[in-house]
Design an enzyme around this catalytic site. Structure first.
Site, PDB file in Angstrom:
ATOM      1  N   TRP A 159       0.808  -1.216   0.000  1.00  0.00           N
ATOM      2  CA  TRP A 159       0.000   0.000   0.000  1.00  0.00           C
ATOM      3  C   TRP A 159       0.844   1.269   0.000  1.00  0.00           C
ATOM      4  O   TRP A 159       0.319   2.352  -0.232  1.00  0.00           O
ATOM      5  CB  TRP A 159      -0.922   0.022   1.239  1.00  0.00           C
ATOM      6  N   ARG A 168       6.298  -0.614 -11.656  1.00  0.00           N
ATOM      7  CA  ARG A 168       7.646  -1.188 -11.632  1.00  0.00           C
ATOM      8  C   ARG A 168       7.617  -2.661 -12.036  1.00  0.00           C
ATOM      9  O   ARG A 168       8.628  -3.213 -12.474  1.00  0.00           O
ATOM     10  CB  ARG A 168       8.198  -1.025 -10.206  1.00  0.00           C
ATOM     11  N   LYS A 183      -2.411  -8.260  -7.804  1.00  0.00           N
ATOM     12  CA  LYS A 183      -3.203  -8.157  -6.575  1.00  0.00           C
ATOM     13  C   LYS A 183      -2.656  -6.986  -5.764  1.00  0.00           C
ATOM     14  O   LYS A 183      -1.605  -7.076  -5.150  1.00  0.00           O
ATOM     15  CB  LYS A 183      -3.096  -9.436  -5.741  1.00  0.00           C
ATOM     16  N   PRO A 184      -3.379  -5.852  -5.776  1.00  0.00           N
ATOM     17  CA  PRO A 184      -2.896  -4.707  -4.995  1.00  0.00           C
ATOM     18  C   PRO A 184      -3.225  -4.890  -3.517  1.00  0.00           C
ATOM     19  O   PRO A 184      -4.001  -5.764  -3.157  1.00  0.00           O
ATOM     20  CB  PRO A 184      -3.712  -3.540  -5.584  1.00  0.00           C
ATOM     21  N   ALA A 185      -2.647  -4.050  -2.657  1.00  0.00           N
ATOM     22  CA  ALA A 185      -2.959  -4.110  -1.221  1.00  0.00           C
ATOM     23  C   ALA A 185      -4.412  -3.705  -1.000  1.00  0.00           C
ATOM     24  O   ALA A 185      -4.942  -2.854  -1.726  1.00  0.00           O
ATOM     25  CB  ALA A 185      -2.022  -3.182  -0.457  1.00  0.00           C
ATOM     26  N   GLU A 259      10.905  -8.070  -3.382  1.00  0.00           N
ATOM     27  CA  GLU A 259      11.329  -6.761  -2.875  1.00  0.00           C
ATOM     28  C   GLU A 259      10.766  -6.657  -1.472  1.00  0.00           C
ATOM     29  O   GLU A 259       9.575  -6.392  -1.298  1.00  0.00           O
ATOM     30  CB  GLU A 259      10.785  -5.637  -3.774  1.00  0.00           C
ATOM     31  N   CYS A 293      10.341   1.345   2.291  1.00  0.00           N
ATOM     32  CA  CYS A 293      11.317   0.290   2.572  1.00  0.00           C
ATOM     33  C   CYS A 293      12.725   0.871   2.604  1.00  0.00           C
ATOM     34  O   CYS A 293      13.622   0.323   3.223  1.00  0.00           O
ATOM     35  CB  CYS A 293      11.220  -0.788   1.510  1.00  0.00           C
ATOM     36  N   GLU A 390      11.971  -2.677  11.455  1.00  0.00           N
ATOM     37  CA  GLU A 390      11.622  -1.624  10.498  1.00  0.00           C
ATOM     38  C   GLU A 390      10.570  -0.719  11.156  1.00  0.00           C
ATOM     39  O   GLU A 390       9.473  -1.185  11.492  1.00  0.00           O
ATOM     40  CB  GLU A 390      11.055  -2.309   9.248  1.00  0.00           C
ATOM     41  N   SER A 450      15.941   5.694  -5.248  1.00  0.00           N
ATOM     42  CA  SER A 450      14.960   5.165  -6.197  1.00  0.00           C
ATOM     43  C   SER A 450      15.043   5.899  -7.526  1.00  0.00           C
ATOM     44  O   SER A 450      14.955   7.132  -7.559  1.00  0.00           O
ATOM     45  CB  SER A 450      13.542   5.342  -5.633  1.00  0.00           C
TER      46      SER A 450
END
Ligand code: NAP
Length: 488
Positions: A159, A168, A183-185, A259, A293, A390, A450
């Site tokens: 998300w 990407r 499949k998105p969040a 990733e 991330c 994290e 990035s």
């Protein structure tokens, strides 16, 4: 919701995008999507289940051979048109993203541009897929080396970057001639559905892409990965879920790209340009509300500058304004949900219990959303939980070190290895430390790594494979060698 916001939400088709057609979930189920800064429901979206997933797979399988034969230039042009459409609609797509994810509008605009760049980059790569030709060492045969699409792909995205994590993966999959199921969040399906609309408008043939939002990811991904027709899984998300998906990919020996999570060290040496280091730390820490991330998770400052660096960083963090991402002047939006905010608070409390000092922030923000104050902690002991976890929030822990060796050892003392940052003006140190850091990427005197034209990815528990750059397309291609004999 303002009229403009309601209009932007109304424009998105909330049904499943299944093999190029829009339709409700076969169960008829829907689920609500919320604005994390108000907790209000924005709309309901179709909730895909197993039956829908298998239908998407049938469509991907049917479309695969024809799609693989489409000329690379044509695939590139679909991507280029999609790039243009994304940029033409940058503003409305940015509003949509801010509504469902919470990031400030300026950052959402930045993400749309970043996401679109993956399409532009891979539109150029589509026509540069190369093989090879060679004579065998004994001279008796010839080697013809071909690159072919791996086949139908399963793409799973998080998300935190609702558009860019999709492009990407979709960019190289289209460029190489793979069909795919995305499949998105569940928190951010709207950007992915809007993207499916744009790709269709740009000419993507039916069946090449399906988009399946769901509240039950396992019900979709497990049967798809077990089926045998999916040939590749590309996942972005947490290491814990990545591990589970790797296990599920093993029986079919799937190609996988992972990733995963990060725990980025940010090293500031006594000889650094301190202004640049503070600017870089702000970017590396605060981009995406700290929910990246690549976010600087542990800031190591050398003892000679640690106090001054912490003071300057606190000043900058303290000046940031929390607020709804669509409001003027909001620098920092809400966290994605209560669970995320509780986790961040727990990590701060633990550090303070172990002796850390709160220089600024340290608690939840006001309002109905899941806001957390930009926070700087000094004198953080190496044993604090946030050194190994994290944070995924706007908290900057500053730890102090004496020697380069100690800094490198501490930086590498984690199972993660996505990115590290280092600030120094000493060229020898810059090269020495860059080589010694156990991460897939290093930001040397820069706080953002990035870039669609660069290979993004991690080592250790941060993942497998690379996205973007020249190598990004390789993840979606198989290499076939034809040995040619009988030439005597
Ligand atoms: P997550 O919980 O792992 O979820 C990521 C995706 O996996 C979501 O689409 C999620 O669906 C799905 N998922 C969850 N459980 C699943 C299961 N059992 N089977 C199949 N799919 C499943 O991660 P997140 O909280 O969304 O994202 C944050 C994490 O992503 C952080 O660790 C961050 O570092 C990492 N990340 C890494 C990169 C990178 O490039 N390395 C980039 C961005 C983010 P639901 O939404 O339905 O749960």
């Amino acid at each position: 919701m303002s009229d403009r916001e309601a209009r932007v939400v109304a424009q998105v088709d909330k049904r499943l995008h299944l093999g190029g057609k829009w339709r409700d979930a076969s169960s008829g189920a829907t689920f609500p999507v919320e604005d994390p800064s108000t907790r209000k429901v924005l709309c309901d979206v179709a909730d895909a289940g197993r039956e829908d997933a298998m239908e998407a797979l049938d469509a991907a399988e049917r479309a695969q051979p024809g799609w693989a034969r489409v000329a690379p230039r044509e695939r590139g042009e679909i991507l280029h048109r999609s790039f243009q459409l994304l940029m033409e609609r940058q503003e409305e797509l940015a509003v949509l993203m801010t509504l469902e994810m919470g990031k400030p509008l300026a950052e959402a605009r930045g993400e749309i541009a970043y996401a679109a760049e993956f399409f532009r980059w891979f539109s150029e790569e589509a026509v540069r897929i190369e093989g090879g030709f060679a004579t065998s060492p004994d001279g008796k045969s010839r080697f013809l080396i071909m690159r072919q699409p791996v086949g139908p792909c399963m793409l799973i995205t998080p998300w935190n970057f609702p558009m860019a994590m999709g492009t990407r993966k979709i960019g190289p999959a289209i460029a190489s001639g793979c069909t795919m199921i995305l499949k998105p969040a569940h928190q951010t399906p709207l950007s992915a559905l809007a993207l499916a609309g744009i790709l269709t408008e740009a000419g993507l043939p039916e069946g090449v892409l399906s988009v399946l939002p769901t509240t039950n990811p396992g019900a979709i991904t497990e049967p798809l990965l077990a089926d045998g027709r999916i040939r590749k899984l590309s996942f972005t998300g947490s290491t814990a879920v990545g591990r589970k998906l790797l296990e599920q990919s093993a029986p079919q020996v799937l190609r996988t790209s992972m990733e995963l999570g990060g725990n980025a060290p940010f090293l500031v040496f006594d000889d650094a340009d301190l202004d640049a280091a503070v600017d870089g730390a702000m970017l590396a820490k605060m981009r995406n509300i700290g929910e990246a991330c690549t976010a600087a998770n542990r800031i190591y400052a050398q003892s000679g500058i640690a106090e001054e660096f912490s003071r300057r960083l606190s000043e900058r963090m303290g000046a940031l304004r929390l607020g709804r991402g669509l409001d003027d002047g909001a620098d920092v939006g809400p966290l994605i949900d209560d669970k995320a905010r509780d986790k961040v608070q727990g990590l701060v409390d633990d550090a303070v219990r172990r002796g850390a000092r709160v220089l600024v922030g340290g608690g939840a923000g006001e309002g109905p959303g899941h806001f957390y104050q930009p926070t700087v902690l000094a004198d953080v002991p190496f044993a604090a939980e946030l050194s190994t976890t994290e944070i995924f929030g706007p908290v900057a822990p500053v730890l102090t070190f004496e020697t380069e060796e100690e800094a490198v050892r501490a930086a590498n003392d984690t199972e993660f290895g996505l990115v590290s940052y280092l600030y120094t003006r000493d060229l020898n140190r810059a090269m020495r430390v860059s080589e010694a850091l156990e991460t897939g990427m290093v930001g040397l005197n820069q706080g953002v790594v990035s870039n669609p034209a660069a290979p993004f990815g991690g080592v250790k528990h941060s993942g497998l494979g690379r996205e973007g750059g020249r190598v990004g397309i390789d993840e979606f291609l198989d290499t076939k060698y034809v040995g040619i004999g009988g030439l005597d």
